[in-house]
Design an enzyme around this catalytic site. Sequence first.
Site, PDB file in Angstrom:
ATOM      1  N   SER A 297      29.001  59.852  22.856  1.00  0.00           N
ATOM      2  CA  SER A 297      29.339  58.491  22.420  1.00  0.00           C
ATOM      3  C   SER A 297      28.309  57.898  21.457  1.00  0.00           C
ATOM      4  O   SER A 297      28.143  58.407  20.359  1.00  0.00           O
ATOM      5  CB  SER A 297      29.541  57.623  23.661  1.00  0.00           C
ATOM      6  OG  SER A 297      29.990  56.358  23.318  1.00  0.00           O
TER       7      SER A 297
ATOM      8  N   ASP B 148      31.291  53.710  16.802  1.00  0.00           N
ATOM      9  CA  ASP B 148      30.196  54.461  17.429  1.00  0.00           C
ATOM     10  C   ASP B 148      30.489  55.960  17.265  1.00  0.00           C
ATOM     11  O   ASP B 148      31.449  56.340  16.587  1.00  0.00           O
ATOM     12  CB  ASP B 148      30.012  54.046  18.900  1.00  0.00           C
ATOM     13  CG  ASP B 148      31.098  54.585  19.807  1.00  0.00           C
ATOM     14  OD1 ASP B 148      32.249  54.698  19.340  1.00  0.00           O
ATOM     15  OD2 ASP B 148      30.809  54.916  20.971  1.00  0.00           O
TER      16      ASP B 148
ATOM     17  N   ASP C 128      31.803  58.326  18.939  1.00  0.00           N
ATOM     18  CA  ASP C 128      33.098  58.931  19.291  1.00  0.00           C
ATOM     19  C   ASP C 128      34.268  57.977  19.006  1.00  0.00           C
ATOM     20  O   ASP C 128      35.397  58.217  19.443  1.00  0.00           O
ATOM     21  CB  ASP C 128      33.124  59.442  20.732  1.00  0.00           C
ATOM     22  CG  ASP C 128      32.993  58.344  21.759  1.00  0.00           C
ATOM     23  OD1 ASP C 128      32.451  57.260  21.425  1.00  0.00           O
ATOM     24  OD2 ASP C 128      33.427  58.551  22.912  1.00  0.00           O
TER      25      ASP C 128
ATOM     26  N   ASP D 269      35.301  55.039  19.905  1.00  0.00           N
ATOM     27  CA  ASP D 269      36.060  54.192  20.840  1.00  0.00           C
ATOM     28  C   ASP D 269      35.607  52.736  20.732  1.00  0.00           C
ATOM     29  O   ASP D 269      36.361  51.825  21.027  1.00  0.00           O
ATOM     30  CB  ASP D 269      36.008  54.705  22.291  1.00  0.00           C
ATOM     31  CG  ASP D 269      34.613  54.830  22.859  1.00  0.00           C
ATOM     32  OD1 ASP D 269      33.624  54.699  22.107  1.00  0.00           O
ATOM     33  OD2 ASP D 269      34.504  55.081  24.076  1.00  0.00           O
TER      34      ASP D 269
HETATM   35 MG    MG Z   1      31.811  55.611  22.595  1.00  0.00          MG
END
Ligand code: MG
Length: 457
Positions: A99, A242, A244, A246
Site C-alpha cells: 500500500s 497511494d 496500490d 485504493d
Molecule cells: Mg493503499
Amino acid sequence: MLSQKRLFGTNGIRGVANKELTPMTAIKIGSAIGTFFKHGKLIVGFDARTSGPMLAKAVVSGLNATGCDVLLAGMAPTPTLQYAVKKHKTAGAVIITASHNPPEYNGIKVIWKDGIEISREQEIEIEEIYFDEKMRYAEWNKLGTTRDLPGVIDDYVETIKTHVNTARIAEKNYHVVVDAANSVGSLAAPFLLRDLGCRVTTINANIDGTFPGRLPEPRPENLQQLASTVKAVGADLGVAFDGDADRSVFVDEKGEIHWGDKTFGLVEKYFLIENKGEKIVTPVSSSSLVKDIADAYSGELVWTKVGSVTVSQTMKRLKAKLGGEENGGIFYGPHNAVRDGAMATALILDIMARTNEKLSELLAELPIYFMAKGKIECPEELKEKALQNLIIQFKNLNINTIDGVKIWFDDKSAILVRPSGTEPIYRLYAEAKTQERASKLISQYSLKLKKTISRLG
Ligand code: MG
C-alpha cells in the site's frame, strides 16, 4: 513485523522484502492461506513494487501446493483485484502489496469472496495453520492449477462508469492531472478519465518499484509536484493515489491540496441529498464535519474503530452504502465496500458536473474546522491502564470509547486521545472552530494524559 505468533497487522502482512518477507516465507504463507481456503479458486495480483512478481510466484506456489487453483491477474490496483473477486465469483484473492509503505516493503493481503479483506478471526485461523505447521499439502494429482486472468482492469473501469453520469461528465471536458506514484494508479484511472471525456495529464505514471517520483503515501508533503502541475496546466482537478491506488487525495483547480475528511464530506453530502436516511460509516478519527453533514442532510452516522477493514466490515454488516476515512479512503458500497481511488475520482467529477461548480467552491461550502495534533510517550504496558483511567476521568463528558477516547464539547470542538497500535505513544487529534481552541485542547489534554501516565508508572 513478522512476530512470533502474529503475521497480520492492521492491513495484512507487511515486511521488508527479502528480509522479513522472503520468498521462502511467502511460500509458507501461501500454503497456510491455501489450507485455510480448502482448495478454492483464488485470484492473485500485485502492485508495482520490485519484489511483487517474486513474492507473487512464491505465494502462488504455496497455494498450488495445497490444491488451490490460481487466476493470475498480474499487476493491478488493489480495488481492481477486489472487484475481480466479485465478478469472477472466486473464493477470494491474495494481493501482494504494501500500500502506502516505503519502497523496500511489501505485503500480503487476503481477500474474502465478498471482495473485502478477511476478518481478524479469519486471520487468526491462518496464523494458527502457519505457526502450528498445519498446512495440508495436496497429492501430486490434486495440485492446484494456474492460469492467466486477463482483462481485470477493463472490467473494473467499465463497472465504475455505470455508477456515475458519464454523459454529464463528458460534456464538461475536464482537464485532470493524475499523480500515480509510479505505481498501479497509472493502470486504471487515466483510462477511466479518458473514457469520461477528460483531458488527462499524468505525472509519475511510469511504473517503477523504486518510486523515484515521490513516496507512495499521498501526504501533502509528497504532493507538491501535483499541486504545482495542476496550477501550471490550468487543470480542473488533480488526484494522487497511494501505492496500490485504493486511497485518493484531491487537489482543487487553485492547486490546493485537500485532506480526505473534506473530500469524503463532499461525497457524503451529495450522496445523502439523493439517499436520505442512509447510514454513513467512518472511523472515530474523522472530522466532525462528517457528522455535521450527516445531521444536515438526514444521514445516520456510524462511528467505528480506526482501520479500513473495520469500515468495510461495518458497511457490510449494516448494509451501508457509503464509508470514508480521513486519509483519503472512500468506500462506495454500490460498487464495492472497499476504499477505491478510481471510483472516488469518478464520484468527485460527477459532483462537479452535476453542480457545475469548481472543486474549491464545493469544498468551501462545507463546515470548516481547524486541526491540531500531539503525541505523548507511553510505555506499552501502561497503554490500556491509562486508557481505562482516562475513560473514568471523562465519564461525565460527551464521550465515545470505541477506539481510544473521543470527547465532543458544546462549542463543536472535539479531541481524540488514542494509543498507537504500532509505537509506544498516545496520539491526540483535536479540532475546533478556531485554531487557537484546537491547539489549546491539545496542550490541556496532553497534560492530563501525562499526569495519568506518571501516576500509573
Ligand atoms: Mg493503499
